[in-house]
Design a protein around this motif. Structure first.
Motif, mmCIF file in Angstrom:
data_model
loop_
_atom_site.group_PDB
_atom_site.id
_atom_site.type_symbol
_atom_site.label_atom_id
_atom_site.label_comp_id
_atom_site.label_asym_id
_atom_site.label_seq_id
_atom_site.Cartn_x
_atom_site.Cartn_y
_atom_site.Cartn_z
ATOM 1 N N ASN A 117 -4.013 13.088 5.212
ATOM 2 C CA ASN A 117 -4.657 13.524 6.462
ATOM 3 C C ASN A 117 -4.095 12.813 7.689
ATOM 4 O OD1 ASN A 117 -6.325 15.360 5.264
ATOM 5 N ND2 ASN A 117 -8.045 13.941 5.033
ATOM 6 N N ARG A 118 -3.389 11.701 7.474
ATOM 7 C CA ARG A 118 -2.825 10.975 8.615
ATOM 8 C C ARG A 118 -1.521 11.595 9.102
ATOM 9 N NH1 ARG A 118 -4.480 4.623 7.460
ATOM 10 N NH2 ARG A 118 -6.715 5.041 7.568
ATOM 11 N N GLY A 119 -1.180 12.755 8.598
ATOM 12 C CA GLY A 119 0.011 13.444 9.100
ATOM 13 C C GLY A 119 0.825 14.004 7.957
ATOM 14 N N GLY A 156 0.847 -1.194 0.000
ATOM 15 C CA GLY A 156 0.000 0.000 0.000
ATOM 16 C C GLY A 156 0.877 1.237 0.000
ATOM 17 N N VAL A 157 0.252 2.381 -0.267
ATOM 18 C CA VAL A 157 1.019 3.633 -0.269
ATOM 19 C C VAL A 157 1.411 3.996 1.167
ATOM 20 C CG1 VAL A 157 0.012 4.562 -2.393
ATOM 21 C CG2 VAL A 157 -1.113 5.007 -0.198
ATOM 22 N N ASP A 158 2.269 4.984 1.314
ATOM 23 C CA ASP A 158 2.686 5.460 2.629
ATOM 24 C C ASP A 158 1.456 5.841 3.456
ATOM 25 O OD1 ASP A 158 5.232 5.321 1.540
ATOM 26 O OD2 ASP A 158 5.896 7.143 2.564
ATOM 27 N N ARG A 159 1.473 5.495 4.757
ATOM 28 C CA ARG A 159 0.412 5.827 5.716
ATOM 29 C C ARG A 159 -0.821 4.959 5.613
ATOM 30 N NH1 ARG A 159 1.319 11.167 6.181
ATOM 31 N NH2 ARG A 159 3.556 11.331 6.210
ATOM 32 N N ALA A 160 -0.836 3.981 4.719
ATOM 33 C CA ALA A 160 -2.035 3.160 4.569
ATOM 34 C C ALA A 160 -2.281 2.320 5.817
ATOM 35 C CB ALA A 160 -1.906 2.268 3.336
ATOM 36 N N GLY A 161 -1.237 2.136 6.634
ATOM 37 C CA GLY A 161 -1.380 1.363 7.864
ATOM 38 C C GLY A 161 -0.663 0.019 7.828
ATOM 39 N N LYS A 162 0.271 -0.147 6.907
ATOM 40 C CA LYS A 162 0.950 -1.434 6.744
ATOM 41 C C LYS A 162 1.662 -1.884 8.021
ATOM 42 C CE LYS A 162 3.408 0.179 3.358
ATOM 43 N NZ LYS A 162 2.773 1.506 3.303
ATOM 44 N N THR A 163 2.471 -0.997 8.581
ATOM 45 C CA THR A 163 3.262 -1.393 9.751
ATOM 46 C C THR A 163 2.363 -1.708 10.939
ATOM 47 O OG1 THR A 163 5.080 -0.030 8.931
ATOM 48 C CG2 THR A 163 5.181 -0.683 11.243
ATOM 49 N N THR A 164 1.377 -0.851 11.167
ATOM 50 C CA THR A 164 0.408 -1.065 12.246
ATOM 51 C C THR A 164 -0.248 -2.442 12.099
ATOM 52 O OG1 THR A 164 -0.088 1.306 12.201
ATOM 53 C CG2 THR A 164 -1.694 -0.115 13.321
ATOM 54 N N GLN A 165 -0.692 -2.752 10.877
ATOM 55 C CA GLN A 165 -1.433 -3.991 10.652
ATOM 56 C C GLN A 165 -0.527 -5.221 10.684
ATOM 57 O OE1 GLN A 165 -4.655 -4.323 10.740
ATOM 58 N NE2 GLN A 165 -5.129 -2.129 10.801
ATOM 59 N N ALA A 206 -9.508 2.644 4.897
ATOM 60 C CA ALA A 206 -10.035 3.914 5.411
ATOM 61 C C ALA A 206 -10.868 3.721 6.677
ATOM 62 C CB ALA A 206 -10.862 4.608 4.330
ATOM 63 N N ARG A 207 -10.978 2.473 7.139
ATOM 64 C CA ARG A 207 -11.770 2.179 8.342
ATOM 65 C C ARG A 207 -10.885 2.229 9.591
ATOM 66 N NH1 ARG A 207 -13.577 -3.513 6.719
ATOM 67 N NH2 ARG A 207 -11.484 -3.438 5.834
ATOM 68 N N THR A 208 -11.465 1.880 10.750
ATOM 69 C CA THR A 208 -10.660 1.924 11.978
ATOM 70 C C THR A 208 -9.608 0.812 11.947
ATOM 71 O OG1 THR A 208 -12.027 0.362 13.218
ATOM 72 C CG2 THR A 208 -12.700 2.686 13.299
ATOM 73 N N ILE A 209 -8.587 0.975 12.763
ATOM 74 C CA ILE A 209 -7.509 -0.015 12.850
ATOM 75 C C ILE A 209 -8.088 -1.404 13.149
ATOM 76 C CG2 ILE A 209 -5.518 -0.721 14.262
ATOM 77 C CD1 ILE A 209 -4.723 2.257 14.424
ATOM 78 N N GLU A 210 -9.059 -1.484 14.070
ATOM 79 C CA GLU A 210 -9.645 -2.781 14.451
ATOM 80 C C GLU A 210 -10.441 -3.414 13.317
ATOM 81 O OE1 GLU A 210 -8.915 -4.667 16.935
ATOM 82 O OE2 GLU A 210 -7.636 -3.136 17.857
HETATM 83 P P1 ADP Z 1 2.440 2.619 6.774
HETATM 84 O O1 ADP Z 1 3.314 1.563 7.379
HETATM 85 O O2 ADP Z 1 1.544 2.088 5.709
HETATM 86 O O3 ADP Z 1 3.198 3.832 6.309
HETATM 87 P P2 ADP Z 1 1.543 3.088 9.514
HETATM 88 O O4 ADP Z 1 1.063 1.799 10.053
HETATM 89 O O5 ADP Z 1 2.926 3.532 9.906
HETATM 90 O O6 ADP Z 1 1.425 3.114 7.906
HETATM 91 O O7 ADP Z 1 0.486 4.210 9.892
HETATM 92 C C1 ADP Z 1 0.671 5.581 9.518
HETATM 93 C C2 ADP Z 1 -0.028 6.485 10.546
HETATM 94 O O8 ADP Z 1 -1.447 6.333 10.448
HETATM 95 C C3 ADP Z 1 0.333 6.143 11.990
HETATM 96 O O9 ADP Z 1 0.328 7.340 12.720
HETATM 97 C C4 ADP Z 1 -0.808 5.223 12.425
HETATM 98 O O10 ADP Z 1 -1.031 5.276 13.811
HETATM 99 C C5 ADP Z 1 -1.989 5.810 11.660
HETATM 100 N N1 ADP Z 1 -2.991 4.799 11.292
HETATM 101 C C6 ADP Z 1 -2.766 3.511 10.906
HETATM 102 N N2 ADP Z 1 -3.927 2.889 10.631
HETATM 103 C C7 ADP Z 1 -4.913 3.789 10.817
HETATM 104 C C8 ADP Z 1 -6.353 3.750 10.675
HETATM 105 N N3 ADP Z 1 -7.003 2.634 10.275
HETATM 106 N N4 ADP Z 1 -7.034 4.855 10.938
HETATM 107 C C9 ADP Z 1 -6.405 5.995 11.329
HETATM 108 N N5 ADP Z 1 -5.069 6.106 11.491
HETATM 109 C C10 ADP Z 1 -4.315 5.025 11.231
#
Ligand code: ADP
Ligand code: FDM
Length: 215
Positions: A145-147, A16-25, A184-188
């Protein structure tokens, strides 16, 4: 049964593109799998810890410049150097959850002028083929919008939009098991989908050999 594990682990990639949530997930998936009693480990590309990874890291931090073809081949070499470890872990029954893989490699380089998808794919042909590639879909304006974008190379909205288009072209290839996830949904909510898809593929992959990417 608990101690003898003959079946292989699955190779699961998040893109996914930057900020999509890859690392978090990736982190949440590894945790969830471990909690349900499955062996799981995370990997990420680029792996900045190796010698090749250090060259890449310095390039991304704009501390050094590298010619575009050269850096593409370094990203690919950084995957190939991990292949023995990847194979070993899978054989040991460990499920690998990988943050970016060859798809990022192709999408980012081919977003530069003068690079075809085909040229970019070549060095990664024959890598261990992921059993599942989940693409975290998030439109670039929501990602913004995520930063604020950071200061690393490639972290501009114009470039990220082209990268998104290249990912879409790569997803046309049905030889790869792509699943598009609405990020675009919540992390959970996102996690729940990712966990279900992963559990399914882990049981399917057990009885199949690891494939070869783009071959
Ligand atoms: P990536 O690895 O794709 O660049 P990250 O997992 O680092 O993305 O997440 C980027 C930022 O967005 C972090 O600040 C993270 O906490 C936040 N974030 C991740 N998933 C979500 C989500 N589903 N909704 C809102 N913010 C999220
Ligand atoms: N990237 C990542 C590439 O250009 N090619 C690749 O093969 C890979 C794996 O490097 F901009 C880019 C994608 C991103 C950067 O950033 C790595 P993170 O924050 O470490 O994922």
């Amino acid at each position: 049964w608990r101690f003898i594990n003959c079946s292989r682990g699955a190779l699961i990639v998040l893109e996914g593109v930057d900020r999509a949530g890859k690392t978090t997930q990736c982190q949440k998936l590894v945790q969830a799998l471990q909690q349900s009693g499955q062996a799981a480990e995370m990997m990420r590309f680029p792996d900045r810890a190796t010698k090749i990874g250090q060259l890449i890291s310095s390039y991304l931090e704009k501390k050094s410049n590298l010619e575009d073809h050269t850096v593409h081949l370094l990203f690919s070499a950084n995957r190939w150097e991990m292949v023995p470890l990847i194979r070993q872990k899978l054989e040991e029954g460990i499920n690998l959850v990988v943050d970016r893989y060859a798809f990022s490699g192709v999408a980012f380089t081919s977003a530069k002028p003068g690079f075809t998808l085909e040229w970019c794919m070549n060095p990664d042909m024959g890598l261990p083929k992921p059993d599942l590639v989940m693409f975290l879909q998030l439109n670039p304006s929501m990602a913004e919008n995520r930063g604020e974008y950071g200061i690393e190379r490639y972290e501009t909205s114009a470039f990220q939009r082209t990268v998104q288009q290249r990912f879409e072209e790569l997803m046309q290839d049905s030889s790869v098991n792509w699943k598009v996830i609405d990020a675009a949904r919540t992390i959970e909510e996102v996690h729940k989908d990712i966990k279900l898809l992963s559990e399914d593929i882990i049981s399917l992959a057990q009885n199949q050999p690891v494939g070869e990417l783009w071959r």
